[in-house]
Write a protein that holds these residues in place. Structure first.
Motif, PDB file in Angstrom:
ATOM      1  N   LEU A  13       0.771  -1.171  -0.212  1.00 22.42           N
ATOM      2  CA  LEU A  13      -0.025  -0.061  -0.033  1.00 22.42           C
ATOM      3  C   LEU A  13       1.024   1.443   0.081  1.00 22.42           C
ATOM      4  O   LEU A  13       0.510   2.274  -0.656  1.00 22.42           O
ATOM      5  N   HIS A  14       1.955   1.213   0.609  1.00 20.90           N
ATOM      6  CA  HIS A  14       2.681   2.304   0.705  1.00 20.90           C
ATOM      7  C   HIS A  14       4.075   2.261   0.225  1.00 20.90           C
ATOM      8  O   HIS A  14       5.073   2.937   0.287  1.00 20.90           O
ATOM      9  N   ARG A  15       4.092   1.306  -1.139  1.00 20.66           N
ATOM     10  CA  ARG A  15       5.202   1.240  -1.933  1.00 20.66           C
ATOM     11  C   ARG A  15       5.264   1.856  -3.331  1.00 20.66           C
ATOM     12  O   ARG A  15       4.093   1.720  -3.949  1.00 20.66           O
ATOM     13  N   MET A  16       6.427   2.233  -3.811  1.00 18.70           N
ATOM     14  CA  MET A  16       6.487   2.798  -5.070  1.00 18.70           C
ATOM     15  C   MET A  16       7.785   2.380  -5.484  1.00 18.70           C
ATOM     16  O   MET A  16       8.755   2.077  -4.932  1.00 18.70           O
ATOM     17  N   ARG A  17       8.096   2.439  -6.915  1.00 16.03           N
ATOM     18  CA  ARG A  17       9.115   1.914  -7.633  1.00 16.03           C
ATOM     19  C   ARG A  17       9.524   3.091  -8.668  1.00 16.03           C
ATOM     20  O   ARG A  17       8.663   3.824  -9.300  1.00 16.03           O
ATOM     21  N   ILE A  18      10.774   3.596  -8.267  1.00 15.14           N
ATOM     22  CA  ILE A  18      11.250   4.673  -9.071  1.00 15.14           C
ATOM     23  C   ILE A  18      12.606   4.525  -9.892  1.00 15.14           C
ATOM     24  O   ILE A  18      13.436   3.932  -9.471  1.00 15.14           O
ATOM     25  N   THR A  19      12.454   4.524 -11.302  1.00 18.38           N
ATOM     26  CA  THR A  19      13.683   4.237 -11.936  1.00 18.38           C
ATOM     27  C   THR A  19      14.487   5.441 -11.942  1.00 18.38           C
ATOM     28  O   THR A  19      14.293   6.548 -11.868  1.00 18.38           O
ATOM     29  N   VAL A  20      16.002   4.818 -12.034  1.00 14.66           N
ATOM     30  CA  VAL A  20      16.900   6.006 -11.932  1.00 14.66           C
ATOM     31  C   VAL A  20      16.873   6.789 -13.278  1.00 14.66           C
ATOM     32  O   VAL A  20      17.071   5.905 -14.308  1.00 14.66           O
ATOM     33  N   GLY A  21      17.064   7.717 -13.280  1.00  9.84           N
ATOM     34  CA  GLY A  21      17.119   8.646 -14.712  1.00  9.84           C
ATOM     35  C   GLY A  21      18.146   9.453 -14.692  1.00  9.84           C
ATOM     36  O   GLY A  21      19.403   9.142 -14.232  1.00  9.84           O
ATOM     37  N   LEU A  22      18.265  10.393 -15.587  1.00  8.42           N
ATOM     38  CA  LEU A  22      19.581  11.126 -15.680  1.00  8.42           C
ATOM     39  C   LEU A  22      19.799  12.227 -14.484  1.00  8.42           C
ATOM     40  O   LEU A  22      18.758  12.102 -13.840  1.00  8.42           O
ATOM     41  N   PRO A  23      20.826  12.484 -14.291  1.00  7.20           N
ATOM     42  CA  PRO A  23      21.207  13.393 -13.089  1.00  7.20           C
ATOM     43  C   PRO A  23      19.975  14.228 -12.857  1.00  7.20           C
ATOM     44  O   PRO A  23      19.506  14.473 -11.734  1.00  7.20           O
ATOM     45  N   GLY A  24      19.779  15.152 -14.015  1.00  4.27           N
ATOM     46  CA  GLY A  24      18.867  16.179 -13.967  1.00  4.27           C
ATOM     47  C   GLY A  24      17.440  15.780 -13.556  1.00  4.27           C
ATOM     48  O   GLY A  24      16.754  16.260 -12.798  1.00  4.27           O
ATOM     49  N   GLU A  25      17.208  14.500 -14.060  1.00  3.89           N
ATOM     50  CA  GLU A  25      15.677  14.043 -13.779  1.00  3.89           C
ATOM     51  C   GLU A  25      15.690  13.563 -12.260  1.00  3.89           C
ATOM     52  O   GLU A  25      14.474  13.667 -11.807  1.00  3.89           O
ATOM     53  N   ASN A  26      16.692  13.184 -11.824  1.00  8.68           N
ATOM     54  CA  ASN A  26      16.675  12.715 -10.638  1.00  8.68           C
ATOM     55  C   ASN A  26      16.701  13.726  -9.477  1.00  8.68           C
ATOM     56  O   ASN A  26      16.077  13.675  -8.380  1.00  8.68           O
ATOM     57  N   ASP A  27      17.310  14.872  -9.814  1.00  6.09           N
ATOM     58  CA  ASP A  27      17.239  16.190  -9.109  1.00  6.09           C
ATOM     59  C   ASP A  27      16.034  16.667  -8.973  1.00  6.09           C
ATOM     60  O   ASP A  27      15.169  16.806  -7.886  1.00  6.09           O
ATOM     61  N   ARG A  28      15.294  16.462 -10.273  1.00  2.09           N
ATOM     62  CA  ARG A  28      13.559  17.252 -10.264  1.00  2.09           C
ATOM     63  C   ARG A  28      12.726  16.100  -9.446  1.00  2.09           C
ATOM     64  O   ARG A  28      12.012  16.669  -8.621  1.00  2.09           O
ATOM     65  N   LEU A  29      13.145  14.799  -9.394  1.00  2.08           N
ATOM     66  CA  LEU A  29      12.227  14.035  -8.707  1.00  2.08           C
ATOM     67  C   LEU A  29      12.492  14.343  -7.145  1.00  2.08           C
ATOM     68  O   LEU A  29      11.550  14.345  -6.497  1.00  2.08           O
ATOM     69  N   LEU A  30      13.749  14.479  -6.646  1.00  2.44           N
ATOM     70  CA  LEU A  30      13.914  14.438  -5.309  1.00  2.44           C
ATOM     71  C   LEU A  30      13.305  16.060  -4.918  1.00  2.44           C
ATOM     72  O   LEU A  30      12.801  16.312  -3.932  1.00  2.44           O
ATOM     73  N   HIS A  31      13.454  16.884  -5.899  1.00  5.62           N
ATOM     74  CA  HIS A  31      13.123  18.423  -5.310  1.00  5.62           C
ATOM     75  C   HIS A  31      11.432  18.285  -5.390  1.00  5.62           C
ATOM     76  O   HIS A  31      10.830  18.859  -4.403  1.00  5.62           O
ATOM     77  N   GLU A  32      10.646  17.677  -6.283  1.00  3.02           N
ATOM     78  CA  GLU A  32       9.270  17.542  -6.392  1.00  3.02           C
ATOM     79  C   GLU A  32       8.519  16.498  -5.241  1.00  3.02           C
ATOM     80  O   GLU A  32       7.809  16.953  -4.487  1.00  3.02           O
ATOM     81  N   ILE A  33       9.398  15.341  -4.895  1.00  2.00           N
ATOM     82  CA  ILE A  33       8.845  14.516  -4.057  1.00  2.00           C
ATOM     83  C   ILE A  33       8.808  15.038  -2.480  1.00  2.00           C
ATOM     84  O   ILE A  33       7.978  14.506  -1.611  1.00  2.00           O
TER      85      ILE A  33
END
Ligand SMILES: *Cc1c(COP(=O)(O)O)cnc(C)c1O
Length: 365
Positions: free
Chosen positions: A341-361
């Motif tokens: 229920l509380h699980r999700m899967r995040i694909t490792v992306g380009l450095p910029g995409e990962n930064d964006r993910l960290l910022h938004e999440i």
């Protein structure tokens, strides 16, 4: 719903299935499908594109895929007649289930045993062919429950056992001794060891290939999809030559298009250095992304793949929706309920995409 003329014609199991549909829509950052980020060098991309061009557009592709099977065989120390190629591992799974579908004893249907959670195509493809699917939960560390698997195998007498290692979606490798126990408890079934993510797993992967030497009932499945070439749709299985010959009878003769055969052969023969470099970037980014998510309070399972398996405090469906509204797509597993229920899967992306993910999440916790 009003009756339609074809309803009585449909396989009964289809009513319980839904077609596999990746999330529709456009997202600025897509980290939902475990694809490699676009890291191939422009030179390698150009050479690959050149290698893919058919010499004769009017001719069918090589039905035996001789060059590609030789390249695969060389890559893993097998012989070409032990190699079956498909339109991705997805087709290999379908071919195995088509060929190995005879019910045991007086059972009404053939069956498969898989751990859970794992790659959805085993279940989907099996149900679409009328197989019974027996799922054995992974343990608390997302490792195989070897005794539970052995019991399920004894009780279900499956035709096939599927074990992905590293596993999707949990990102973990199963323990080799437990995998051996499972293989030994299923001497009259085919055990498919799915190594879609083996390139990201670090040392020790050779041991899984060696299982083939030790056990006649093991076949090892691999794909180019996760190391940067998902567009080609090329996967394969390495198994006993006699079995490959039988399964080959269920394959469409021209299942792999010319660009896919030639592109995959080129990638395997010429792009080993590029593949290793891309993998190193993903593995380094994986560590950085995991550290960032941990700092934000998410529980991150140590990953052996190109994605992260994380737990969040809020229900995963809420986090994933909030992220999607901010232009970042990841994959939730809440629909399975229970401990997912509380699980999700995040694909490792380009450095910029990962930064964006960290910022938004950070705003969606
Ligand atoms: C992504 C994935 C595959 C790859 O399937 P293809 O059809 O080759 O793209 C196979 N097995 C697992 C466990 C996967 O996650």
């Amino acid at each position: 719903m009003t009756a339609r003329f074809f309803d009585p014609l449909l396989r009964a199991e289809l009513s319980e299935l839904r077609a596999y549909e990746p999330h529709a829509g456009t997202f600025e950052v897509r980290l939902d499908a475990n694809e490699s980020p676009p890291l191939l060098s422009p030179e390698a991309s150009a050479a690959l594109a050149q290698a893919m061009i058919p010499a004769q557009l009017n001719r069918y592709p090589d039905p035996r895929a001789v060059a590609l099977r030789a390249a695969i065989a060389d890559s893993c120390g097998a012989s070409p007649d032990e190699v079956l190629v498909g339109t991705g591992s997805d087709e290999i799974i379908a071919l195995l289930l088509t060929a190995l579908d005879r019910p045991r004893d007086r059972a009404p249907a053939a069956s498969i045993v898989t751990p859970s959670p794992t790659f959805v195509m085993y279940r989907l493809s099996a149900r679409a062919r009328g197989f019974k699917v027996v799922e054995v939960p992974l343990d608390d560390a997302w490792d195989l429950d070897a005794r539970g698997m052995a019991r399920a195998i004894e009780f279900a007498r499956p035709n096939l056992v599927f074990v992905a290692t590293p596993n999707n979606p949990t990102s973990t490798r199963v323990s080799l001794d437990r995998l051996r126990t499972v293989i030994e408890s299923a001497p009259d079934a085919l055990v498919v060891v799915d190594e879609a993510y083996v390139d990201f797993a670090g040392p020790g992967a050779e041991a899984q290939l060696a299982l083939r030497q030790a056990y006649p009932n093991v076949a090892v499945m691999r794909t180019l999809s996760k190391v940067g070439f998902a567009a080609l749709r090329v996967g394969w299985i390495v198994g006993p030559a006699e079995l490959v010959r039988e399964i080959d009878k269920t394959r469409q003769p021209y299942n792999l298009a010319v660009p896919s055969q030639q592109g995959a052969t080129f990638a395997l023969r010429e792009l080993g250095g590029e593949i290793a470099r891309m993998r190193d970037v993903v593995v380094a980014e994986r560590a950085r992304l995991a550290a960032g998510l941990t700092a934000l309070g998410f529980e991150v399972t140590p990953s052996k793949a190109n994605f992260l398996w994380i737990a969040c405090a809020r229900p995963a469906s809420e986090v994933v929706s909030a992220l999607a509204a901010r232009g970042v797509l990841v994959k939730s597993f809440h629909a399975s309920g229970g401990r997912l229920l509380h699980r999700m899967r995040i694909t490792v992306g380009l450095p910029g995409e990962n930064d964006r993910l960290l910022h938004e999440i950070a705003a969606c916790r």
